[in-house]
Scaffold this motif. Structure first.
Motif, mmCIF file in Angstrom:
data_model
loop_
_atom_site.group_PDB
_atom_site.id
_atom_site.type_symbol
_atom_site.label_atom_id
_atom_site.label_comp_id
_atom_site.label_asym_id
_atom_site.label_seq_id
_atom_site.Cartn_x
_atom_site.Cartn_y
_atom_site.Cartn_z
ATOM 1 N N ASP A 30 38.268 57.469 41.054
ATOM 2 C CA ASP A 30 38.762 58.637 41.771
ATOM 3 C C ASP A 30 39.937 58.261 42.680
ATOM 4 O OD1 ASP A 30 38.533 61.453 42.635
ATOM 5 O OD2 ASP A 30 37.971 60.549 44.564
ATOM 6 N N LYS A 31 39.822 57.124 43.373
ATOM 7 C CA LYS A 31 40.891 56.666 44.269
ATOM 8 C C LYS A 31 42.153 56.303 43.480
ATOM 9 C CE LYS A 31 38.889 56.976 48.270
ATOM 10 N NZ LYS A 31 39.246 58.111 49.103
ATOM 11 N N LEU A 32 41.985 55.751 42.290
ATOM 12 C CA LEU A 32 43.142 55.397 41.461
ATOM 13 C C LEU A 32 43.885 56.626 40.951
ATOM 14 C CD1 LEU A 32 41.822 52.462 39.240
ATOM 15 C CD2 LEU A 32 43.808 52.380 40.752
ATOM 16 N N GLY A 33 43.155 57.673 40.657
ATOM 17 C CA GLY A 33 43.769 58.835 40.025
ATOM 18 C C GLY A 33 43.716 58.667 38.511
ATOM 19 N N SER A 61 48.875 54.247 41.283
ATOM 20 C CA SER A 61 48.965 52.842 41.691
ATOM 21 C C SER A 61 48.490 51.915 40.574
ATOM 22 C CB SER A 61 48.115 52.609 42.939
ATOM 23 O OG SER A 61 46.738 52.781 42.632
ATOM 24 N N VAL A 62 48.509 50.628 40.891
ATOM 25 C CA VAL A 62 47.982 49.620 39.981
ATOM 26 C C VAL A 62 46.796 48.954 40.677
ATOM 27 C CG1 VAL A 62 48.456 47.467 38.766
ATOM 28 C CG2 VAL A 62 50.222 49.218 38.933
ATOM 29 N N GLY A 63 45.660 48.877 39.979
ATOM 30 C CA GLY A 63 44.481 48.214 40.517
ATOM 31 C C GLY A 63 44.165 46.980 39.695
ATOM 32 N N GLU A 64 43.351 46.121 40.256
ATOM 33 C CA GLU A 64 42.986 44.890 39.567
ATOM 34 C C GLU A 64 41.490 44.861 39.294
ATOM 35 O OE1 GLU A 64 44.609 42.288 42.555
ATOM 36 O OE2 GLU A 64 46.385 41.905 41.328
ATOM 37 N N LEU A 65 41.130 44.235 38.193
ATOM 38 C CA LEU A 65 39.734 43.995 37.852
ATOM 39 C C LEU A 65 39.464 42.529 38.154
ATOM 40 C CD1 LEU A 65 37.186 45.242 36.482
ATOM 41 C CD2 LEU A 65 38.012 44.245 34.351
ATOM 42 N N PHE A 66 38.423 42.282 38.949
ATOM 43 C CA PHE A 66 38.083 40.925 39.366
ATOM 44 C C PHE A 66 36.859 40.425 38.616
ATOM 45 C CE2 PHE A 66 40.318 42.836 42.914
ATOM 46 C CZ PHE A 66 41.196 41.838 43.301
ATOM 47 N N ALA A 67 36.814 39.127 38.373
ATOM 48 C CA ALA A 67 35.633 38.509 37.765
ATOM 49 C C ALA A 67 34.580 38.345 38.864
ATOM 50 C CB ALA A 67 35.978 37.155 37.169
ATOM 51 N N PRO A 68 33.411 38.953 38.709
ATOM 52 C CA PRO A 68 32.378 38.811 39.729
ATOM 53 C C PRO A 68 31.663 37.462 39.651
ATOM 54 C CG PRO A 68 31.616 40.240 37.998
ATOM 55 C CD PRO A 68 33.040 39.907 37.676
ATOM 56 N N SER A 69 31.836 36.767 38.535
ATOM 57 C CA SER A 69 31.152 35.484 38.367
ATOM 58 C C SER A 69 31.926 34.615 37.386
ATOM 59 C CB SER A 69 29.735 35.701 37.816
ATOM 60 O OG SER A 69 29.805 36.170 36.484
ATOM 61 N N ASP A 70 31.580 33.340 37.343
ATOM 62 C CA ASP A 70 32.108 32.469 36.299
ATOM 63 C C ASP A 70 31.450 32.876 34.987
ATOM 64 O OD1 ASP A 70 33.461 31.069 38.264
ATOM 65 O OD2 ASP A 70 32.108 29.358 38.245
ATOM 66 N N GLY A 71 32.169 32.735 33.906
ATOM 67 C CA GLY A 71 31.581 33.050 32.616
ATOM 68 C C GLY A 71 32.629 33.148 31.531
ATOM 69 N N GLU A 72 32.230 33.782 30.439
ATOM 70 C CA GLU A 72 33.110 33.942 29.291
ATOM 71 C C GLU A 72 33.044 35.381 28.810
ATOM 72 O OE1 GLU A 72 33.292 32.630 24.604
ATOM 73 O OE2 GLU A 72 32.260 31.317 26.002
ATOM 74 N N VAL A 73 34.203 35.968 28.537
ATOM 75 C CA VAL A 73 34.262 37.327 28.010
ATOM 76 C C VAL A 73 33.696 37.320 26.597
ATOM 77 C CG1 VAL A 73 35.775 39.244 27.364
ATOM 78 C CG2 VAL A 73 36.279 37.873 29.411
ATOM 79 N N VAL A 74 32.697 38.163 26.343
ATOM 80 C CA VAL A 74 32.159 38.284 24.987
ATOM 81 C C VAL A 74 32.708 39.522 24.282
ATOM 82 C CG1 VAL A 74 30.076 36.930 25.391
ATOM 83 C CG2 VAL A 74 30.004 39.380 25.790
ATOM 84 N N GLU A 75 33.208 40.488 25.080
ATOM 85 C CA GLU A 75 33.774 41.696 24.480
ATOM 86 C C GLU A 75 34.619 42.427 25.516
ATOM 87 O OE1 GLU A 75 32.236 45.773 22.200
ATOM 88 O OE2 GLU A 75 30.771 44.456 23.135
ATOM 89 N N ALA A 76 35.763 42.916 25.082
ATOM 90 C CA ALA A 76 36.575 43.834 25.882
ATOM 91 C C ALA A 76 36.437 45.205 25.214
ATOM 92 C CB ALA A 76 38.028 43.391 25.901
ATOM 93 N N ASN A 77 36.419 46.249 26.020
ATOM 94 C CA ASN A 77 36.214 47.599 25.494
ATOM 95 C C ASN A 77 37.518 48.147 24.911
ATOM 96 O OD1 ASN A 77 35.514 50.213 24.922
ATOM 97 N ND2 ASN A 77 34.700 50.684 26.948
ATOM 98 N N GLN A 78 37.649 48.036 23.596
ATOM 99 C CA GLN A 78 38.856 48.508 22.912
ATOM 100 C C GLN A 78 39.050 50.006 23.099
ATOM 101 O OE1 GLN A 78 41.185 46.397 21.406
ATOM 102 N NE2 GLN A 78 42.426 48.267 21.403
ATOM 103 N N SER A 85 41.901 57.108 29.751
ATOM 104 C CA SER A 85 41.307 58.220 30.500
ATOM 105 C C SER A 85 39.777 58.138 30.537
ATOM 106 C CB SER A 85 41.747 59.566 29.918
ATOM 107 O OG SER A 85 41.151 59.781 28.647
ATOM 108 N N LEU A 86 39.172 57.326 29.656
ATOM 109 C CA LEU A 86 37.712 57.137 29.687
ATOM 110 C C LEU A 86 37.255 56.563 31.034
ATOM 111 C CD1 LEU A 86 37.051 55.625 26.138
ATOM 112 C CD2 LEU A 86 36.312 57.873 26.984
ATOM 113 N N VAL A 87 38.140 55.805 31.691
ATOM 114 C CA VAL A 87 37.811 55.238 32.999
ATOM 115 C C VAL A 87 37.553 56.363 33.998
ATOM 116 C CG1 VAL A 87 38.669 53.822 34.916
ATOM 117 C CG2 VAL A 87 39.104 53.123 32.550
ATOM 118 N N ASN A 88 38.298 57.455 33.890
ATOM 119 C CA ASN A 88 38.109 58.590 34.786
ATOM 120 C C ASN A 88 36.978 59.495 34.335
ATOM 121 O OD1 ASN A 88 41.471 58.313 34.776
ATOM 122 N ND2 ASN A 88 40.481 58.359 36.769
ATOM 123 N N SER A 89 36.884 59.747 33.039
ATOM 124 C CA SER A 89 35.910 60.722 32.551
ATOM 125 C C SER A 89 34.488 60.167 32.482
ATOM 126 C CB SER A 89 36.323 61.268 31.182
ATOM 127 O OG SER A 89 36.339 60.231 30.206
#
Length: 120
Positions: A30-33, A61-78, A85-89
């Motif tokens: 909501d804050k990002l728009g 604006s531009v926001g950043e996504l931070f890693a909350p922990s050490d680890g390895e990405v197993v999947e990014a949401n294509q 717009s799915l981020v908002n909806s």
């Protein structure tokens, strides 16, 4: 999948075994728009707790996504890359960002603690 937990950086985390699904909260969305672009790390990428791992651009604006922990990405949401717009909806559903196999989770906030943080 467990109930959602939160970081002070406005991310939600759902843990299932040693994999965490991570996205940004409805408050942050909501804050990002209107989100118009999402850049996420590829599967296999190593994460370091606290490091910036992605970018979320909106009409405001531009926001950043931070890693909350050490680890390895197993999947990014294509789906989010294709339709930001799915981020908002649906920020805590179809708008998730990445799934991470973590080595150790940080201390996370409960829904009540996160609500108190955003009420300030």
């Amino acid at each position: 999948m467990s109930e959602l937990q939160y970081t002070a950086e406005h991310e939600w985390i759902a843990v299932d075994g040693d994999v965490a699904t991570i996205g940004i909260t409805a408050y942050a969305a909501d804050k990002l728009g209107d989100v118009v672009y999402v850049d996420l790390p590829a599967a296999g990428s190593a994460l370091t707790a606290g490091a910036v791992v992605g970018e979320i651009e909106s009409t405001k604006s531009v926001g950043e996504l931070f890693a909350p922990s050490d680890g390895e990405v197993v999947e990014a949401n294509q789906a989010v890359i294709d339709d930001p717009s799915l981020v908002n909806s649906d920020p805590t559903g179809d708008g998730w960002m990445i799934r991470v196999r973590f080595t150790a989770l940080p201390t996370l906030l409960s829904a009540e603690e996160y609500a108190a943080l955003t009420a300030e």
